[in-house]
Design a protein around this motif. Sequence first.
Motif, mmCIF file in Angstrom:
data_model
loop_
_atom_site.group_PDB
_atom_site.id
_atom_site.type_symbol
_atom_site.label_atom_id
_atom_site.label_comp_id
_atom_site.label_asym_id
_atom_site.label_seq_id
_atom_site.Cartn_x
_atom_site.Cartn_y
_atom_site.Cartn_z
ATOM 1 N N ARG A 96 9.101 8.629 -4.333
ATOM 2 C CA ARG A 96 10.150 6.777 -4.797
ATOM 3 C C ARG A 96 9.130 6.071 -4.526
ATOM 4 N N PRO A 97 9.452 4.948 -5.310
ATOM 5 C CA PRO A 97 8.841 3.865 -4.856
ATOM 6 C C PRO A 97 9.350 2.951 -4.352
ATOM 7 N N PHE A 98 9.598 2.441 -2.993
ATOM 8 C CA PHE A 98 10.521 2.204 -2.713
ATOM 9 C C PHE A 98 10.204 0.195 -2.385
ATOM 10 N N ALA A 99 9.198 -0.277 -2.835
ATOM 11 C CA ALA A 99 8.821 -2.216 -2.721
ATOM 12 C C ALA A 99 7.691 -2.238 -3.913
ATOM 13 N N VAL A 100 8.018 -3.420 -4.169
ATOM 14 C CA VAL A 100 7.096 -3.738 -5.372
ATOM 15 C C VAL A 100 6.198 -4.862 -5.169
ATOM 16 N N VAL A 101 5.446 -5.119 -5.817
ATOM 17 C CA VAL A 101 4.211 -5.751 -5.497
ATOM 18 C C VAL A 101 4.564 -7.182 -6.416
ATOM 19 N N ASP A 102 5.356 -8.206 -5.604
ATOM 20 C CA ASP A 102 5.442 -9.483 -6.070
ATOM 21 C C ASP A 102 4.797 -10.699 -5.895
ATOM 22 N N GLU A 103 3.406 -10.719 -4.964
ATOM 23 C CA GLU A 103 2.502 -11.361 -4.855
ATOM 24 C C GLU A 103 1.239 -10.841 -4.023
ATOM 25 N N VAL A 104 -0.443 -11.047 -4.396
ATOM 26 C CA VAL A 104 -1.337 -10.787 -4.286
ATOM 27 C C VAL A 104 -2.460 -12.219 -4.020
ATOM 28 N N SER A 105 -2.019 -12.250 -2.660
ATOM 29 C CA SER A 105 -3.297 -13.487 -2.815
ATOM 30 C C SER A 105 -5.034 -13.348 -2.665
ATOM 31 N N LEU B 14 -4.597 -3.953 -5.358
ATOM 32 C CA LEU B 14 -3.228 -3.986 -5.441
ATOM 33 C C LEU B 14 -2.535 -5.199 -6.756
ATOM 34 N N GLN B 15 -2.358 -4.794 -7.180
ATOM 35 C CA GLN B 15 -2.350 -5.614 -8.231
ATOM 36 C C GLN B 15 -0.325 -6.162 -8.793
ATOM 37 N N VAL B 16 -0.021 -6.965 -8.841
ATOM 38 C CA VAL B 16 1.278 -7.882 -8.982
ATOM 39 C C VAL B 16 2.296 -6.880 -9.739
ATOM 40 N N GLY B 17 2.788 -6.710 -9.715
ATOM 41 C CA GLY B 17 3.647 -5.332 -9.951
ATOM 42 C C GLY B 17 3.665 -3.764 -10.185
ATOM 43 N N ASP B 18 2.613 -3.733 -9.186
ATOM 44 C CA ASP B 18 2.192 -2.220 -8.861
ATOM 45 C C ASP B 18 3.743 -1.802 -7.669
ATOM 46 N N ARG B 19 4.453 -1.032 -7.975
ATOM 47 C CA ARG B 19 5.213 -0.224 -7.268
ATOM 48 C C ARG B 19 5.232 0.899 -6.415
ATOM 49 N N VAL B 20 5.007 0.610 -5.587
ATOM 50 C CA VAL B 20 4.326 1.340 -3.759
ATOM 51 C C VAL B 20 5.213 2.764 -3.445
ATOM 52 N N LEU B 21 4.671 3.380 -3.584
ATOM 53 C CA LEU B 21 4.760 5.139 -3.118
ATOM 54 C C LEU B 21 4.745 5.341 -1.991
ATOM 55 N N ALA B 22 3.616 5.041 -1.583
ATOM 56 C CA ALA B 22 3.152 5.227 -0.553
ATOM 57 C C ALA B 22 2.775 4.027 -0.129
ATOM 58 N N ILE B 23 1.815 3.930 1.637
ATOM 59 C CA ILE B 23 0.936 2.923 2.417
ATOM 60 C C ILE B 23 0.744 4.076 3.475
ATOM 61 N N GLY B 24 0.051 4.722 3.890
ATOM 62 C CA GLY B 24 -0.186 5.541 4.981
ATOM 63 C C GLY B 24 0.528 6.731 4.912
ATOM 64 N N ASP B 25 0.975 6.718 5.715
ATOM 65 C CA ASP B 25 2.005 8.379 5.698
ATOM 66 C C ASP B 25 3.498 7.506 5.714
ATOM 67 N N VAL B 26 3.872 6.352 5.792
ATOM 68 C CA VAL B 26 4.957 5.004 5.113
ATOM 69 C C VAL B 26 5.277 5.888 3.746
#
Length: 215
Positions: free
Chosen positions: A121-130, A140-152
């Motif tokens: 399940r997505p827990f966050a959305v990327v709204d800014e990438v420097s 990573l792109q703006v608008g990506d819905r994050v489902l996992a980072i590492g084991d999180v």
Amino acid sequence: ELQKLFALQDKARAIESEIAQLIDVLDNMPGKPGLNGRLVDKEGFPRADVDVHTARIHRNRIACLQTDHKSIMQQVEKGLFEHHSRVKEGRIAPRHSAPIDSAASHRYAAAPVLETQKPLRPFAVVDEVSSDSPAQTAGLQVGDRVLAIGDVEWTAISRQGMQALAAAVQESKDRDMAVVVMREGEARTTELTLRPQVWSGRGLLGCHLNPLPLS
């Protein structure tokens, strides 16, 4: 028409072969994580004896292949049913040809369920990438819905909040982390490699994640 079914079965067999090869890799790589072995230690950190990033990629690939295999075999079974119905009704003459192994669908439908097959399940959305940041380098792109980072994943965020992610990122400084995202308009997830590190901007990632509602 039967030739189309044979072609589908050839695809299914190719998938079966790739799955078997990936399982063999997982079973014999350092740490022997296999299909369902834990990738984190008792304290929740990535196991030092396992290439967690590679294991996650292989498991995710197997999960995708199993989905494809199931879809192909459903097409085969449907085609066989329609073919036999037409033969029974006398609309086409029966042909003697090599049997189609529809049992393969049951064999692979019953394959071990991977930990990574549990719906993410997505827990966050990327709204800014420097620019020139580790996040941009990772893709990573703006608008990506994050489902996992590492084991999180969602479960950890629901229990500990975004602090769980912050701790994991800090722990993985200068080490690769597997990132799984869902992009708008794409049916499948995308897996990236992100390396948290000091750069010219703030933080270790160079992106902003906007938490999604967890309910």
